[in-house]
Design a protein around this motif. Sequence first.
Motif, short mmCIF file in Angstrom:
data_model
loop_
_atom_site.label_atom_id
_atom_site.label_comp_id
_atom_site.label_asym_id
_atom_site.label_seq_id
_atom_site.Cartn_x
_atom_site.Cartn_y
_atom_site.Cartn_z
N GLY A 174 -9.91 3.27 -1.36
CA GLY A 174 -8.92 3.38 -0.29
C GLY A 174 -9.59 3.62 1.06
N LEU B 175 -7.25 9.89 -0.69
CA LEU B 175 -7.47 8.49 -1.03
C LEU B 175 -7.97 8.29 -2.45
CD1 LEU B 175 -9.26 7.35 2.24
CD2 LEU B 175 -7.01 6.57 1.46
N ARG B 176 -7.53 7.22 -3.06
CA ARG B 176 -8.17 6.73 -4.28
C ARG B 176 -9.53 6.16 -3.91
NH1 ARG B 176 -8.46 1.36 -3.93
NH2 ARG B 176 -6.86 0.23 -2.74
N ASP C 299 -3.60 4.58 -0.97
CA ASP C 299 -4.44 3.43 -0.62
C ASP C 299 -4.97 3.53 0.80
OD1 ASP C 299 -3.87 1.84 -3.09
OD2 ASP C 299 -1.83 1.87 -2.28
N GLU D 50 -14.11 3.91 4.20
CA GLU D 50 -13.70 3.73 2.81
C GLU D 50 -14.07 4.94 1.98
OE1 GLU D 50 -14.53 0.70 -0.98
OE2 GLU D 50 -15.28 0.22 1.03
N ALA E 190 0.82 -1.22 0.00
CA ALA E 190 0.00 0.00 0.00
C ALA E 190 0.85 1.27 0.00
CB ALA E 190 -0.92 0.01 1.22
N ARG E 191 0.27 2.32 -0.59
CA ARG E 191 0.79 3.68 -0.43
C ARG E 191 0.02 4.32 0.72
NH1 ARG E 191 -0.52 6.96 -5.21
NH2 ARG E 191 0.60 8.55 -4.04
#
Length: 223
Positions: free
Chosen positions: A163, A159-160, A138, A212, A69-70
């Motif tokens: 993520g 976040l994407r 992430d 999320e 993860a990032r």
Amino acid sequence: MGPDDTTLFPSEAALAAFGDRLPLARQFADHLVTSGVERGLIGPREAPRIWDRHILNCAVVAELVPNGARLVDVGSGAGLPGIPLALARSDIGIVLIEPLARRVEWLREVVAALDLSVQVEWGRAEESAVRRRWEGADVVTARAVAPLHRLAGWCLPFLRTGGVMLAIKGASAPDEVARDSSTVQRLGGGEPRIERCGAGIVDPPSTVVVVERVPSRARRKRG
């Protein structure tokens, strides 16, 4: 007493959390209880409980972090939870975001001393330039930074879609979730849920509010 005193150092729990990187975790503990206290990053009364209350409490959150993860750690302060996560999980890429220059200086010194591939950003999470540099993460983490509704506004934009924000909380977590859930969802998150991490390693387990980042289409449907 130093961090290696046998009455203070939970060796089995620390080994479970850090494995062969435990010597680095012990070095981090030494930085916290010496220069961290001297320079005001943690209070002197925290030194005797640096492992259970701080280092291990953060490291066990690695259970919720996907492989490779990032991760962006917002309001990192004394590197908590970012540095324990970096020590527990060498596979994740981490940036520590901290607005106070004296803390940033200390963080950079410690990251260099531990030879960690962790980046330190001097800035505020709400600054657009900071967000642009680190968006698409992430995972975003935060510990003892702000109430949940404010954290969502700061953290979710990094976040994407899909993520997760991991907010390490204490006993207030259920009340914050009940109070702030609708605001969090308006800001782009899914319904907050509470997870417990580190059973058998820390007592009590760490309490983490998980949110999320949901697609904008899902947000429109809720509205």
